[in-house]
Write a protein that holds these residues in place. Structure first.
Motif, PDB file in Angstrom:
ATOM      1  N   LEU A 127       0.818  -1.206   0.000  1.00  0.00           N
ATOM      2  CA  LEU A 127       0.000   0.000   0.000  1.00  0.00           C
ATOM      3  C   LEU A 127       0.851   1.255   0.000  1.00  0.00           C
ATOM      4  N   VAL A 128       1.944   1.241   0.746  1.00  0.00           N
ATOM      5  CA  VAL A 128       2.816   2.406   0.747  1.00  0.00           C
ATOM      6  C   VAL A 128       3.367   2.631  -0.648  1.00  0.00           C
ATOM      7  N   ASP A 129       3.758   1.563  -1.329  1.00  0.00           N
ATOM      8  CA  ASP A 129       4.243   1.702  -2.699  1.00  0.00           C
ATOM      9  C   ASP A 129       3.135   2.252  -3.592  1.00  0.00           C
ATOM     10  N   ASP A 130       1.918   1.748  -3.441  1.00  0.00           N
ATOM     11  CA  ASP A 130       0.805   2.256  -4.239  1.00  0.00           C
ATOM     12  C   ASP A 130       0.568   3.734  -3.968  1.00  0.00           C
ATOM     13  N   PHE A 131       0.637   4.129  -2.699  1.00  0.00           N
ATOM     14  CA  PHE A 131       0.398   5.521  -2.354  1.00  0.00           C
ATOM     15  C   PHE A 131       1.492   6.416  -2.915  1.00  0.00           C
ATOM     16  N   ALA A 132       2.690   5.898  -3.012  1.00  0.00           N
ATOM     17  CA  ALA A 132       3.815   6.699  -3.461  1.00  0.00           C
ATOM     18  C   ALA A 132       3.755   7.013  -4.950  1.00  0.00           C
ATOM     19  N   PRO A 140      -6.739   4.313  -8.762  1.00  0.00           N
ATOM     20  CA  PRO A 140      -7.560   3.330  -9.485  1.00  0.00           C
ATOM     21  C   PRO A 140      -7.098   1.908  -9.143  1.00  0.00           C
ATOM     22  N   LEU A 141      -8.066   1.040  -8.879  1.00  0.00           N
ATOM     23  CA  LEU A 141      -7.756  -0.330  -8.470  1.00  0.00           C
ATOM     24  C   LEU A 141      -8.000  -1.279  -9.644  1.00  0.00           C
ATOM     25  N   PRO A 142      -6.950  -1.850 -10.208  1.00  0.00           N
ATOM     26  CA  PRO A 142      -7.107  -2.723 -11.382  1.00  0.00           C
ATOM     27  C   PRO A 142      -8.085  -3.865 -11.171  1.00  0.00           C
ATOM     28  N   VAL A 143      -8.095  -4.461  -9.988  1.00  0.00           N
ATOM     29  CA  VAL A 143      -8.962  -5.602  -9.719  1.00  0.00           C
ATOM     30  C   VAL A 143     -10.448  -5.218  -9.756  1.00  0.00           C
ATOM     31  N   PHE A 144     -10.739  -3.932  -9.636  1.00  0.00           N
ATOM     32  CA  PHE A 144     -12.115  -3.434  -9.682  1.00  0.00           C
ATOM     33  C   PHE A 144     -12.330  -2.551 -10.917  1.00  0.00           C
ATOM     34  N   TYR A 149     -10.442  -0.578 -12.420  1.00  0.00           N
ATOM     35  CA  TYR A 149      -9.801   0.729 -12.260  1.00  0.00           C
ATOM     36  C   TYR A 149     -10.692   1.790 -11.609  1.00  0.00           C
ATOM     37  N   LYS A 150     -11.650   1.345 -10.825  1.00  0.00           N
ATOM     38  CA  LYS A 150     -12.431   2.287 -10.020  1.00  0.00           C
ATOM     39  C   LYS A 150     -11.641   2.595  -8.758  1.00  0.00           C
ATOM     40  N   THR A 151     -11.908   3.759  -8.179  1.00  0.00           N
ATOM     41  CA  THR A 151     -11.278   4.104  -6.907  1.00  0.00           C
ATOM     42  C   THR A 151     -12.086   3.496  -5.760  1.00  0.00           C
ATOM     43  N   ALA A 152     -11.482   3.483  -4.594  1.00  0.00           N
ATOM     44  CA  ALA A 152     -12.203   2.997  -3.407  1.00  0.00           C
ATOM     45  C   ALA A 152     -13.448   3.844  -3.162  1.00  0.00           C
ATOM     46  N   GLU A 153     -13.352   5.130  -3.368  1.00  0.00           N
ATOM     47  CA  GLU A 153     -14.505   6.007  -3.173  1.00  0.00           C
ATOM     48  C   GLU A 153     -15.645   5.638  -4.123  1.00  0.00           C
ATOM     49  N   GLN A 154     -15.315   5.350  -5.368  1.00  0.00           N
ATOM     50  CA  GLN A 154     -16.341   4.941  -6.329  1.00  0.00           C
ATOM     51  C   GLN A 154     -16.984   3.617  -5.916  1.00  0.00           C
ATOM     52  N   ASP A 168     -18.149  -4.047   1.158  1.00  0.00           N
ATOM     53  CA  ASP A 168     -17.698  -5.348   1.666  1.00  0.00           C
ATOM     54  C   ASP A 168     -16.671  -5.982   0.727  1.00  0.00           C
ATOM     55  N   ASP A 169     -16.887  -5.874  -0.585  1.00  0.00           N
ATOM     56  CA  ASP A 169     -15.904  -6.388  -1.546  1.00  0.00           C
ATOM     57  C   ASP A 169     -14.570  -5.667  -1.375  1.00  0.00           C
ATOM     58  N   LEU A 170     -14.636  -4.358  -1.212  1.00  0.00           N
ATOM     59  CA  LEU A 170     -13.430  -3.551  -1.049  1.00  0.00           C
ATOM     60  C   LEU A 170     -12.695  -3.906   0.239  1.00  0.00           C
ATOM     61  N   LEU A 171     -13.434  -4.089   1.319  1.00  0.00           N
ATOM     62  CA  LEU A 171     -12.793  -4.458   2.586  1.00  0.00           C
ATOM     63  C   LEU A 171     -12.158  -5.847   2.513  1.00  0.00           C
ATOM     64  N   ARG A 172     -12.792  -6.763   1.796  1.00  0.00           N
ATOM     65  CA  ARG A 172     -12.169  -8.084   1.598  1.00  0.00           C
ATOM     66  C   ARG A 172     -10.863  -7.939   0.812  1.00  0.00           C
ATOM     67  N   TYR A 173     -10.876  -7.073  -0.186  1.00  0.00           N
ATOM     68  CA  TYR A 173      -9.661  -6.818  -0.972  1.00  0.00           C
ATOM     69  C   TYR A 173      -8.559  -6.245  -0.082  1.00  0.00           C
ATOM     70  N   VAL A 174      -8.891  -5.248   0.720  1.00  0.00           N
ATOM     71  CA  VAL A 174      -7.893  -4.646   1.619  1.00  0.00           C
ATOM     72  C   VAL A 174      -7.372  -5.690   2.589  1.00  0.00           C
ATOM     73  N   SER A 175      -8.259  -6.534   3.113  1.00  0.00           N
ATOM     74  CA  SER A 175      -7.827  -7.618   4.012  1.00  0.00           C
ATOM     75  C   SER A 175      -6.890  -8.577   3.324  1.00  0.00           C
ATOM     76  N   SER A 176      -7.180  -8.872   2.049  1.00  0.00           N
ATOM     77  CA  SER A 176      -6.312  -9.789   1.313  1.00  0.00           C
ATOM     78  C   SER A 176      -4.938  -9.171   1.091  1.00  0.00           C
ATOM     79  N   LEU A 177      -4.883  -7.854   0.927  1.00  0.00           N
ATOM     80  CA  LEU A 177      -3.580  -7.176   0.807  1.00  0.00           C
ATOM     81  C   LEU A 177      -2.806  -7.306   2.097  1.00  0.00           C
ATOM     82  N   GLU A 178      -3.516  -7.137   3.201  1.00  0.00           N
ATOM     83  CA  GLU A 178      -2.870  -7.248   4.511  1.00  0.00           C
ATOM     84  C   GLU A 178      -2.310  -8.642   4.736  1.00  0.00           C
ATOM     85  N   ALA A 179      -3.036  -9.647   4.226  1.00  0.00           N
ATOM     86  CA  ALA A 179      -2.597 -11.029   4.365  1.00  0.00           C
ATOM     87  C   ALA A 179      -1.548 -11.412   3.311  1.00  0.00           C
ATOM     88  N   GLY A 180      -1.307 -10.513   2.351  1.00  0.00           N
ATOM     89  CA  GLY A 180      -0.302 -10.787   1.325  1.00  0.00           C
ATOM     90  C   GLY A 180      -0.865 -11.449   0.093  1.00  0.00           C
TER      91      GLY A 180
END
Length: 104
Positions: A6-11, A70-74, A76-81, A89-101
């Motif tokens: 996420l830090v890399d994505d934010f950068a 923009p999130l490629p898996v969605f 290229y929509k943003t989290a806000e969109q 819920d789909d977005l939170l599952r995605y964020v959780s999966s990032l946390e889990a690697g």
């Protein structure tokens, strides 16, 4: 591992100071604070921003990601969109999966 992803994505994009137009949507929402749909959107937005902040460690990066990345898996929509589309819920599952690697 997720924190790095996420830090890399934010950068990818520089952070900038907020402008009045950035708050236009929130100002419009505040005019109907008792509307169930407004309250649901605000609750969902905060859940996602909190999850992203927990991962990145920086609320400013999380906010920038939420509004701009923009999130490629969605498609290229943003989290806000995605929150606006009712896919929190789909977005939170995605964020959780990032946390889990997983997805990142």
């Amino acid at each position: 591992m997720l924190r790095v992803t996420l830090v890399d994505d934010f950068a990818l994009k520089p952070l900038r100071a907020p402008h009045d137009e950035d708050f236009h949507d929130l100002i419009a929402l505040s005019r109907q604070p008792t509307s169930e749909s407004v309250q649901r959107f605000l609750r969902d937005a905060l859940r996602v921003i909190r999850a992203a902040t927990d991962i990145s460690g920086d609320v400013n990066q999380a906010l920038f990601w939420y509004r701009n990345e923009p999130l490629p898996v969605f498609d290229y929509k943003t989290a806000e969109q995605l929150v606006s589309d009712g896919r929190t819920d789909d977005l939170l599952r995605y964020v959780s999966s990032l946390e889990a690697g997983g997805a990142g």
